[in-house]
Design a protein around this motif. Structure first.
Motif, PDB file in Angstrom:
ATOM      1  N   PRO A  20     -63.920 -20.221  40.200  1.00 42.11           N
ATOM      2  CA  PRO A  20     -63.684 -19.294  41.362  1.00 42.11           C
ATOM      3  C   PRO A  20     -62.523 -18.371  41.072  1.00 42.11           C
ATOM      4  O   PRO A  20     -62.443 -17.371  41.348  1.00 42.11           O
ATOM      5  CB  PRO A  20     -63.365 -20.265  42.694  1.00 42.11           C
ATOM      6  CG  PRO A  20     -62.691 -21.334  42.378  1.00 42.11           C
ATOM      7  CD  PRO A  20     -63.293 -21.728  40.797  1.00 42.11           C
ATOM      8  N   LEU A  21     -61.416 -18.844  40.199  1.00 42.41           N
ATOM      9  CA  LEU A  21     -60.343 -18.113  40.083  1.00 42.41           C
ATOM     10  C   LEU A  21     -60.704 -16.749  39.604  1.00 42.41           C
ATOM     11  O   LEU A  21     -60.070 -15.608  39.759  1.00 42.41           O
ATOM     12  CB  LEU A  21     -59.345 -18.880  39.145  1.00 42.41           C
ATOM     13  CG  LEU A  21     -58.877 -20.435  40.008  1.00 42.41           C
ATOM     14  CD1 LEU A  21     -58.083 -21.077  38.814  1.00 42.41           C
ATOM     15  CD2 LEU A  21     -58.161 -20.085  41.234  1.00 42.41           C
ATOM     16  N   THR A  22     -61.405 -16.757  38.306  1.00 33.47           N
ATOM     17  CA  THR A  22     -61.738 -15.546  37.653  1.00 33.47           C
ATOM     18  C   THR A  22     -62.313 -14.514  38.690  1.00 33.47           C
ATOM     19  O   THR A  22     -62.058 -13.534  38.678  1.00 33.47           O
ATOM     20  CB  THR A  22     -62.542 -15.868  36.347  1.00 33.47           C
ATOM     21  OG1 THR A  22     -61.992 -16.886  35.701  1.00 33.47           O
ATOM     22  CG2 THR A  22     -62.809 -14.544  35.648  1.00 33.47           C
ATOM     23  N   ALA A  23     -63.145 -15.189  39.376  1.00 33.06           N
ATOM     24  CA  ALA A  23     -63.852 -14.068  40.451  1.00 33.06           C
ATOM     25  C   ALA A  23     -62.858 -13.801  41.585  1.00 33.06           C
ATOM     26  O   ALA A  23     -63.047 -12.450  41.588  1.00 33.06           O
ATOM     27  CB  ALA A  23     -64.781 -15.159  41.195  1.00 33.06           C
ATOM     28  N   LEU A  24     -62.107 -14.384  41.974  1.00 35.29           N
ATOM     29  CA  LEU A  24     -61.138 -13.899  42.914  1.00 35.29           C
ATOM     30  C   LEU A  24     -59.959 -12.723  42.323  1.00 35.29           C
ATOM     31  O   LEU A  24     -60.043 -11.721  42.849  1.00 35.29           O
ATOM     32  CB  LEU A  24     -60.423 -15.123  43.520  1.00 35.29           C
ATOM     33  CG  LEU A  24     -61.015 -16.129  44.321  1.00 35.29           C
ATOM     34  CD1 LEU A  24     -60.294 -17.591  44.634  1.00 35.29           C
ATOM     35  CD2 LEU A  24     -61.753 -15.456  45.406  1.00 35.29           C
ATOM     36  N   ALA A  25     -59.454 -13.317  41.053  1.00 43.25           N
ATOM     37  CA  ALA A  25     -58.883 -12.201  40.152  1.00 43.25           C
ATOM     38  C   ALA A  25     -59.573 -10.824  39.977  1.00 43.25           C
ATOM     39  O   ALA A  25     -59.083  -9.617  40.262  1.00 43.25           O
ATOM     40  CB  ALA A  25     -58.443 -12.620  38.922  1.00 43.25           C
ATOM     41  N   ALA A  26     -60.875 -11.177  39.817  1.00 37.21           N
ATOM     42  CA  ALA A  26     -61.603  -9.586  39.678  1.00 37.21           C
ATOM     43  C   ALA A  26     -61.683  -8.919  41.128  1.00 37.21           C
ATOM     44  O   ALA A  26     -61.908  -7.747  40.980  1.00 37.21           O
ATOM     45  CB  ALA A  26     -62.861  -9.992  39.001  1.00 37.21           C
ATOM     46  N   ALA A  27     -61.891  -9.727  42.134  1.00 32.38           N
ATOM     47  CA  ALA A  27     -61.993  -9.032  43.416  1.00 32.38           C
ATOM     48  C   ALA A  27     -60.735  -8.335  43.701  1.00 32.38           C
ATOM     49  O   ALA A  27     -60.669  -7.206  44.497  1.00 32.38           O
ATOM     50  CB  ALA A  27     -62.521 -10.207  44.487  1.00 32.38           C
ATOM     51  N   ASP A  28     -59.647  -8.987  43.395  1.00 37.26           N
ATOM     52  CA  ASP A  28     -58.562  -8.400  43.804  1.00 37.26           C
ATOM     53  C   ASP A  28     -58.295  -6.989  43.125  1.00 37.26           C
ATOM     54  O   ASP A  28     -57.798  -6.117  43.404  1.00 37.26           O
ATOM     55  CB  ASP A  28     -57.280  -9.372  43.224  1.00 37.26           C
ATOM     56  CG  ASP A  28     -55.829  -8.831  43.546  1.00 37.26           C
ATOM     57  OD1 ASP A  28     -55.521  -7.811  43.122  1.00 37.26           O
ATOM     58  OD2 ASP A  28     -55.263  -9.530  44.654  1.00 37.26           O
TER      59      ASP A  28
END
Ligand code: ADP
Length: 370
Positions: A216-224
């Protein structure tokens, strides 16, 4: 007549395990990501970073070492319902913008993804295991979908169809369908998201993304970075945690008009069946069977190089990774010995180490899988 060179090859793609990993300073990598403000551990609902409503978290592990990288919000149906509501509300404004306005925000998101290439690649290597070189490649690949759809956003043409009756006019108008639920796997933590979210946002849809609980961390960074790019709060929401609960909430909702999914055939079937009741559109990219065939007239070097890439990219964890290599009789011995030699030269290790060409498998279950 063809021989089958199978079991030994698939067994060798599973050799990666923690025993083989050298020590690498993952801490410094995490610090770099944190310093860039890209270590997000909460879900994104309506532009706000939120904890699971019951405070539950789930561990994200580094598959190379087993170390816990972060505890992220473990969300379920209630958070998903709110993410859907937020996406639905935002749909009425986002879809009313001109294609050109949406295109500008997407373009900016692309640029931000590219200017944070290193942090995103580090995150991917840390939580998914792929070697840095492959992770950097995925940032290029993942960002390219946003660039492509930023351009295509302006070219969503309709059609005029010759009528069958003289007093009629037939027009095809393309319109955004509404809220899209996007469920993605762990093998391409960034690209599977951008490939779904890019076209949806470009044409005016809003999205609830559920990344894999392993990455999930990559997804959240991309969303940021999407928020920073000016993609409005609520246009892109991210929830993760309890996959069946989140999936069921997306299925049940009458506001979610489309499901896009990449993953296993078993889950794909569930989503397709679950979408029937509300007649959602469904796009599924499911697991496949991928034979690699080498004929007698093949150039050995090219065939070995191609087969190696087909079998071992992402440690054999892509949907098109060869699960059988079929070699014609006349070239079999030559190919087999050259291929075995090439496989022996693969360097298994922690993806953060430069010499590594094969990272770990995603988790212990993948190592045990036959
Ligand atoms: P893989 O074999 O590639 O891990 P999965 O289909 O298990 O494939 O996982 C792909 C995505 O589907 C992940 O985000 C996972 O959390 C999600 N998923 C798994 N089960 C369900 C479910 N019942 N409903 C919705 N999503 C699910």
């Amino acid at each position: 007549a063809r021989h089958i060179l199978a079991a030994s090859v698939s067994a060798s793609s599973r050799v990666a395990s923690r025993r083989h990993m050298g020590s690498v300073d993952a801490g410094a990598a995490m610090e770099k990501i944190r310093a860039a403000g890209l270590l997000r551990t909460r879900g994104l609902i309506g532009g706000k970073w939120v904890d699971a409503y019951d405070g539950k978290t789930i561990e994200v592990q580094n598959p190379a070492t087993g170390e816990v990288l972060a505890n992220v919000a473990c969300m379920g149906n209630r958070e998903t319902a709110d993410a859907i509501t937020s996406a639905n509300t935002t749909f009425y404004t986002w879809s009313k913008l001109t294609a050109s306005e949406r295109s500008k925000a997407l373009r900016k998101w692309h640029d931000l993804l590219m200017s944070h290439k290193e942090e995103l690649a580090l995150l991917m290597t840390l939580e998914q295991g792929k070697p840095m070189k492959e992770a950097l490649g995925e940032v290029n690949y993942g960002a390219s979908f946003i660039e492509f759809f930023a351009e295509e956003a302006k070219r969503v043409y309709g059609d005029i169809i010759p009528p069958t009756l003289a007093d009629r006019r037939l027009l095809v108008l393309k319109q955004p369908i509404g809220v899209v639920g996007a469920i993605t796997p762990w093998n391409f933590p960034l690209a599977m998201i951008t490939r779904k979210v890019g076209p949806a946002l470009a044409c005016g849809c809003t999205v609830v993304v559920k990344p894999s609980e392993f990455t999930p961390l990559t997804a959240l960074a991309a969303a940021d970075l999407a928020l920073q790019a000016g993609i409005p709060a609520g246009a892109l929401n991210v929830v993760m945690g309890n996959a069946p609960e989140i999936g069921d909430e997306l299925m049940q909702s009458t506001q979610v008009r489309k499901i896009t999914f990449t993953g296993s055939t078993a889950v794909g079937k569930k989503l397709m069946a679950g979408s029937a009741n509300t007649v959602k559109k469904v796009s599924l990219e499911l697991g496949g069977n991928a034979p690699c065939i080498v004929f007698d007239d093949a150039d050995i070097d090219v065939a070995v190089k191609g087969s190696l890439a087909a079998k071992f990219r992402n440690s054999g964890q892509t949907c098109v990774c060869a699960n059988r290599i079929l070699v014609q009789e006349g070239i079999y011995e030559k190919f087999a010995s050259a291929f075995v030699k090439a496989v022996q030269s693969l360097q298994v290790g922690n993806g953060l180490e430069e010499s590594t060409s094969q990272g770990p498998l995603i988790n212990e279950a993948a190592v045990q899988k036959r």
